[in-house]
Design a protein around this motif. Structure first.
Motif, PDB file in Angstrom:
ATOM      1  N   SER A 227       0.823  -1.207   0.000  1.00 50.36           N
ATOM      2  CA  SER A 227       0.000   0.000   0.000  1.00 50.36           C
ATOM      3  C   SER A 227       0.863   1.266   0.000  1.00 50.36           C
ATOM      4  O   SER A 227       0.520   2.267  -0.642  1.00 50.36           O
ATOM      5  CB  SER A 227      -0.931   0.011   1.220  1.00 50.36           C
ATOM      6  N   ALA A 228       2.001   1.232   0.710  1.00 53.88           N
ATOM      7  CA  ALA A 228       2.910   2.381   0.725  1.00 53.88           C
ATOM      8  C   ALA A 228       3.561   2.573  -0.642  1.00 53.88           C
ATOM      9  O   ALA A 228       3.773   3.699  -1.103  1.00 53.88           O
ATOM     10  CB  ALA A 228       3.969   2.200   1.795  1.00 53.88           C
ATOM     11  N   LEU A 229       3.872   1.461  -1.304  1.00 55.43           N
ATOM     12  CA  LEU A 229       4.530   1.519  -2.609  1.00 55.43           C
ATOM     13  C   LEU A 229       3.587   2.052  -3.694  1.00 55.43           C
ATOM     14  O   LEU A 229       4.043   2.554  -4.722  1.00 55.43           O
ATOM     15  CB  LEU A 229       5.053   0.139  -3.002  1.00 55.43           C
ATOM     16  N   LYS A 230       2.287   1.939  -3.468  1.00 56.88           N
ATOM     17  CA  LYS A 230       1.305   2.453  -4.434  1.00 56.88           C
ATOM     18  C   LYS A 230       1.135   3.962  -4.319  1.00 56.88           C
ATOM     19  O   LYS A 230       0.594   4.604  -5.215  1.00 56.88           O
ATOM     20  CB  LYS A 230      -0.044   1.752  -4.223  1.00 56.88           C
ATOM     21  N   ASP A 231       1.609   4.501  -3.188  1.00 58.50           N
ATOM     22  CA  ASP A 231       1.553   5.944  -2.957  1.00 58.50           C
ATOM     23  C   ASP A 231       2.808   6.556  -3.587  1.00 58.50           C
ATOM     24  O   ASP A 231       3.921   6.297  -3.140  1.00 58.50           O
ATOM     25  CB  ASP A 231       1.499   6.207  -1.453  1.00 58.50           C
ATOM     26  N   THR A 232       2.635   7.379  -4.619  1.00 57.37           N
ATOM     27  CA  THR A 232       3.775   7.938  -5.361  1.00 57.37           C
ATOM     28  C   THR A 232       4.769   8.660  -4.463  1.00 57.37           C
ATOM     29  O   THR A 232       5.980   8.477  -4.587  1.00 57.37           O
ATOM     30  CB  THR A 232       3.279   8.903  -6.451  1.00 57.37           C
ATOM     31  N   LYS A 233       4.266   9.494  -3.557  1.00 59.99           N
ATOM     32  CA  LYS A 233       5.162  10.250  -2.684  1.00 59.99           C
ATOM     33  C   LYS A 233       5.885   9.341  -1.689  1.00 59.99           C
ATOM     34  O   LYS A 233       7.082   9.519  -1.423  1.00 59.99           O
ATOM     35  CB  LYS A 233       4.372  11.336  -1.943  1.00 59.99           C
ATOM     36  N   LYS A 234       5.170   8.355  -1.155  1.00 55.73           N
ATOM     37  CA  LYS A 234       5.822   7.433  -0.210  1.00 55.73           C
ATOM     38  C   LYS A 234       6.852   6.564  -0.933  1.00 55.73           C
ATOM     39  O   LYS A 234       7.925   6.255  -0.389  1.00 55.73           O
ATOM     40  CB  LYS A 234       4.790   6.556   0.493  1.00 55.73           C
ATOM     41  N   ALA A 235       6.541   6.165  -2.161  1.00 60.19           N
ATOM     42  CA  ALA A 235       7.485   5.361  -2.937  1.00 60.19           C
ATOM     43  C   ALA A 235       8.773   6.143  -3.189  1.00 60.19           C
ATOM     44  O   ALA A 235       9.871   5.584  -3.150  1.00 60.19           O
ATOM     45  CB  ALA A 235       6.852   4.931  -4.255  1.00 60.19           C
ATOM     46  N   ALA A 236       8.647   7.447  -3.420  1.00 60.81           N
ATOM     47  CA  ALA A 236       9.824   8.294  -3.615  1.00 60.81           C
ATOM     48  C   ALA A 236      10.641   8.382  -2.326  1.00 60.81           C
ATOM     49  O   ALA A 236      11.881   8.375  -2.348  1.00 60.81           O
ATOM     50  CB  ALA A 236       9.397   9.687  -4.072  1.00 60.81           C
ATOM     51  N   ALA A 237       9.934   8.459  -1.192  1.00 64.86           N
ATOM     52  CA  ALA A 237      10.621   8.498   0.101  1.00 64.86           C
ATOM     53  C   ALA A 237      11.321   7.173   0.373  1.00 64.86           C
ATOM     54  O   ALA A 237      12.440   7.146   0.900  1.00 64.86           O
ATOM     55  CB  ALA A 237       9.627   8.814   1.216  1.00 64.86           C
ATOM     56  N   VAL A 238      10.681   6.062   0.014  1.00 65.68           N
ATOM     57  CA  VAL A 238      11.289   4.738   0.174  1.00 65.68           C
ATOM     58  C   VAL A 238      12.574   4.664  -0.648  1.00 65.68           C
ATOM     59  O   VAL A 238      13.601   4.173  -0.174  1.00 65.68           O
ATOM     60  CB  VAL A 238      10.310   3.626  -0.258  1.00 65.68           C
ATOM     61  N   LYS A 239      12.539   5.170  -1.867  1.00 66.71           N
ATOM     62  CA  LYS A 239      13.717   5.164  -2.740  1.00 66.71           C
ATOM     63  C   LYS A 239      14.871   5.927  -2.089  1.00 66.71           C
ATOM     64  O   LYS A 239      16.012   5.448  -2.037  1.00 66.71           O
ATOM     65  CB  LYS A 239      13.374   5.772  -4.099  1.00 66.71           C
ATOM     66  N   ASP A 240      14.566   7.115  -1.571  1.00 62.42           N
ATOM     67  CA  ASP A 240      15.586   7.931  -0.915  1.00 62.42           C
ATOM     68  C   ASP A 240      16.115   7.233   0.337  1.00 62.42           C
ATOM     69  O   ASP A 240      17.328   7.219   0.595  1.00 62.42           O
ATOM     70  CB  ASP A 240      15.001   9.285  -0.546  1.00 62.42           C
ATOM     71  N   TYR A 241      15.205   6.668   1.121  1.00 65.14           N
ATOM     72  CA  TYR A 241      15.584   5.963   2.352  1.00 65.14           C
ATOM     73  C   TYR A 241      16.540   4.806   2.054  1.00 65.14           C
ATOM     74  O   TYR A 241      17.551   4.621   2.746  1.00 65.14           O
ATOM     75  CB  TYR A 241      14.319   5.458   3.048  1.00 65.14           C
ATOM     76  N   LEU A 242      16.232   4.032   1.017  1.00 63.60           N
ATOM     77  CA  LEU A 242      17.079   2.899   0.654  1.00 63.60           C
ATOM     78  C   LEU A 242      18.464   3.356   0.203  1.00 63.60           C
ATOM     79  O   LEU A 242      19.480   2.724   0.522  1.00 63.60           O
ATOM     80  CB  LEU A 242      16.420   2.063  -0.450  1.00 63.60           C
ATOM     81  N   GLU A 243      18.515   4.471  -0.519  1.00 62.70           N
ATOM     82  CA  GLU A 243      19.806   5.010  -0.960  1.00 62.70           C
ATOM     83  C   GLU A 243      20.652   5.426   0.238  1.00 62.70           C
ATOM     84  O   GLU A 243      21.871   5.219   0.266  1.00 62.70           O
ATOM     85  CB  GLU A 243      19.585   6.183  -1.912  1.00 62.70           C
TER      86      GLU A 243
END
Length: 342
Positions: A227-243
């Protein structure tokens, strides 16, 4: 230098250390604080001395244009239960909890992976034990945390030695109880992970009979809520967090002593034990892609536990991964780093 084992009672906080431990620990979902600023909040599941600690030590929690709300869990299974319940957007676990979550039909997605050595995953025997090779474990008693990465490592190591789990007397014990049984002569061996392995070796209370290198996959993961990954803004935050996590892991490799000091302070481990664990296991991890070999490797773990009737029915692990954050990462089979003293 410390040459004694931390009393079992003091070891209880260590169950917070690694998601790899699995087991049936309860969750402590009390917020561990918030970092960053902005209208978006990324809810992150963590463990004591885990992602928050390493990101902070590496300076990777600066300049966040979103908030990270931290929740602390005692192990991988309750953390993944929170991901499934959408209480947590993402969190770090080892190689076995996602298999059990998949077996339970949980709504989780593996989004990032690290490959490290498995030297810290070991079958330990007391220093004065007559056992010299894994084949001699037949009929002997072995302590292990049920459903943990060590559980699978024990199964795999026995198989390498031509034995089955039914050939040994398994005693399912969480680490603090297993340590007491091991040092008290109540079991012949103990299958466990770092930092317990490093602790026993540092105290000269035992030795390694077999380790997981070349036997288990050495993978650890970040797992997110679909559900978080379907949220565009949260997915962008996840990408940054992983980096940020990947950069922090690079920092650990370059600064093992500095990270060991932080880890020791956060967990109560003796510094020498923390440093040994960092050099044996922590610093070896390299960010890798969530790819087909990784899926196949996790599928083998799932199939093993299904055969043992610890997971009900067949698991299709491929249905529980999301590869969008792989970027230009190397294959999951990439050789882990090896830390060498200068």
């Amino acid at each position: 230098m410390h040459r004694h084992l931390v009393p079992a009672a003091l070891l209880l906080p260590l169950t917070l250390l690694l998601a790899a431990c699995g087991g049936n620990s309860a969750a402590d979902t009390a917020g561990a604080g918030t970092d960053g600023k902005g209208s978006l909040t990324l809810n992150v599941g963590d463990q004591k001395g885990g992602s928050e600690a390493v990101l902070r030590a590496a300076g990777e929690l600066k300049n966040l244009d979103y908030k990270i709300k931290w929740s602390t869990f005692t192990s991988g299974p309750p953390l993944l239960e929170a991901v499934n319940a959408k209480a947590v957007d993402i969190g770090g676990v080892g190689n076995t909890p996602p298999v059990f979550a998949a077996g339970a039909g949980s709504k989780v997605s593996v989004v990032a992976a690290w490959h490290g050595t498995s030297k810290g995953e070991a079958i330990l025997v007391p220093k004065n034990s007559s056992l010299r090779k894994p084949e001699e474990l037949k009929g002997r008693s072995i302590a292990v945390a049920q459903g943990s990465s060590a559980h699978f490592q024990l199964i795999a190591s026995l198989k390498e030695a031509g034995l089955k789990l039914s050939d040994v007397k398994v005693k399912y014990l969480q680490p603090a109880d297993a340590l007491a049984a091991f040092t008290g002569g109540k079991v012949d061996a103990w299958a466990v992970w770092d930092p317990y392995t490093s602790q026993v070796l540092d105290a000269k209370q035992g030795r390694i009979l077999a380790d997981g290198d070349g036997v288990v996959n050495g993978l650890s993961f970040q797992v997110a809520a679909p559900s978080a990954l379907k949220d565009t803004k949260k997915a962008a935050a996840v990408k940054d967090y992983l980096e940020r996590l990947r950069r922090a892991q690079d920092w650990v490799y370059r600064h093992p002593d500095a990270w060991a000091k932080v880890w020791a302070k956060d967990t109560g481990l003796p510094y020498e034990v923390a440093l040994a664990s960092v050099k044996r296991t922590n610093a070896s991890r390299i960010a890798v892609a969530v790819d087909k070999p990784l899926i196949a490797s996790e599928q083998r773990i799932a199939d093993t536990f299904t055969e043992l009737k610890l997971i009900p029915g067949k698991v299709d692990f491929a249905a529980f991964v999301d590869t969008r954050f792989n970027g230009g990462l190397p294959p999951s089979t990439t050789t882990p780093r090896v830390y060498k003293d200068s």
